[in-house]
Design an enzyme around this catalytic site. Structure first.
Site, PDB file in Angstrom:
ATOM      1  N   GLU A 180       0.743  -1.291   0.392  1.00  0.00           N
ATOM      2  CA  GLU A 180      -0.452   0.080  -0.019  1.00  0.00           C
ATOM      3  C   GLU A 180       0.653   1.441  -0.041  1.00  0.00           C
ATOM      4  O   GLU A 180       1.283   1.741   1.052  1.00  0.00           O
ATOM      5  CB  GLU A 180      -1.698  -0.248   0.991  1.00  0.00           C
ATOM      6  N   HIS A 229      -9.573   0.499  -0.442  1.00  0.00           N
ATOM      7  CA  HIS A 229      -8.331   2.165   0.096  1.00  0.00           C
ATOM      8  C   HIS A 229      -9.240   3.141   0.772  1.00  0.00           C
ATOM      9  O   HIS A 229     -10.385   3.752  -0.051  1.00  0.00           O
ATOM     10  CB  HIS A 229      -6.785   2.281  -0.831  1.00  0.00           C
ATOM     11  N   ASP A 245       2.203   1.907   4.008  1.00  0.00           N
ATOM     12  CA  ASP A 245       1.274   3.449   3.689  1.00  0.00           C
ATOM     13  C   ASP A 245       2.364   4.552   3.603  1.00  0.00           C
ATOM     14  O   ASP A 245       2.510   5.592   3.540  1.00  0.00           O
ATOM     15  CB  ASP A 245       0.822   3.982   4.891  1.00  0.00           C
TER      16      ASP A 245
HETATM   17 ZN    ZN Z   1      -2.709   4.168   1.479  1.00  0.00          ZN
END
Ligand code: ZN
Length: 328
Positions: free
Chosen positions: A10, A161, A286
């Site tokens: 991600e 997401h 992330d």
């Molecule tokens: Zn993200």
């Protein structure tokens, strides 16, 4: 810092014109220039951070909301194609470091299905990342069945997401504390995305497409923690008709993988591992909103057997994406 192969999935980048009006990117430009540069970089800056953390491979995705924020649907479809062509160039340049999730203009469900097929079969992208609802429309809308049929047929996972919650939810629940960020990563993103997942499950999508594989981040957007009550009270208070063949959490374990993106909390990880099982958890950071080294250190230090650690670090991702990502 660790000999374990690490795949992170991600991991975001920005690209203009699709990210031109991105609120977070604009904020970074004024307040955190290094963060802004990392967001826009798909080369040396990113590789330096990956190397420092021992991350071998990132699967890249266009930063939320990307083309899904656009109100001109035809333009969003065009930008999605251009963004995917552009991302495929990055993957060709660094085939052993980067893979890519396609971006889809979900404003047009048929175009999104066609673009997923093109992105996977012609561009070599591994699946798609969708930033939640599009102007208030969720993916349980029957118009998206073709998209999910394509995803299942291609064995192409879809990463769901978070995005800013539905406007009505913003008004009713979150607006009074928006200045404190209640609607963002501290709470709103997880509730929004967790609800979206349950809508998909309750709609019967996974009875229609039992082999469909989806991914959610942040250690499961609260769902592992609530699984017991979700199952126990499924159907209660309604008309008593069970519209799905299994319990909600059965689909979570069969049709979803969850990642560690931005959630490096041992207590949350223990819950996710227990509920989902070691073959359904995957590492992610992330980036650049979260820190690669912090994520890698968390995974290296969490007390678990080495086989489980390898599964979470890369083996589950390698199995899920097959030969669409290189052997590392
Ligand atoms: Zn993200």
């Amino acid at each position: 810092m660790t000999a374990t192969v690490l795949i992170a999935l991600e991991e975001h980048y920005a690209w203009n014109p699709a990210s031109d009006d991105n609120v977070v990117a604009q904020w970074l430009l004024s307040n955190n220039k290094a963060g802004y540069d990392r967001l826009y970089d798909r080369g040396p800056l990113r590789l330096e951070q990956m190397d420092a953390a021992g991350i071998d491979f990132q699967i890249l995705s266009l930063f939320d909301p990307g083309v899904q924020a656009m109100t001109d649907t035809a333009l969003a479809v065009d930008y999605a194609r251009r963004a995917n062509d552009n991302l495929a160039e990055t993957v060709r340049e660094y085939p052993r470091r980067f893979g890519g999730f396609a971006t889809l203009a979900t404003q047009d469900p048929a175009a999104a299905a066609a673009e997923l097929e093109r992105a996977v079969t012609e561009l070599g992208l591994v699946g798609a990342l969708i930033n939640g609802h599009v102007h208030g429309r969720y993916l349980d809308d029957p118009a998206y069945e073709l998209l999910f049929e394509v995803a299942q047929d291609l064995n192409a996972p879809i990463y769901l997401h978070p995005t800013t919650p539905h406007p009505a939810v913003m008004d009713a629940w979150l607006a009074p504390y928006a200045r404190d960020g209640l609607h963002l990563a501290s709470w709103g993103f997880a509730v929004e995305t967790g609800t979206h997942v349950l809508r998909l499950i309750y709609s019967g999508l996974f009875d229609k497409f039992p082999r469909l594989q989806m991914i959610i981040g942040h250690l499961g957007e609260l769902l592992p923690y609530t699984a017991y009550r979700t199952d126990r009270y499924y159907g209660l208070g309604g008309d008593g008709v069970k519209r799905i063949e299994k319990l909600p959490s059965d689909y979570l374990r069969r049709n979803f993988h969850i990642t560690t993106s931005g959630n490096f909390d041992p207590k949350a990880f223990a819950c996710a591992l227990d509920v989902m099982g070691s073959d359904r958890l995957m590492f992610s950071v992330d980036y650049p909103m979260d820190d690669s080294l912090t994520g890698a250190e968390f995974l290296a230090q969490y007390p678990m057997d080495e086989r489980t650690r390898r599964m979470v670090a890369s083996e589950n991702a390698a199995r899920l994406f097959g030969d669409r990502i290189p052997e590392l």
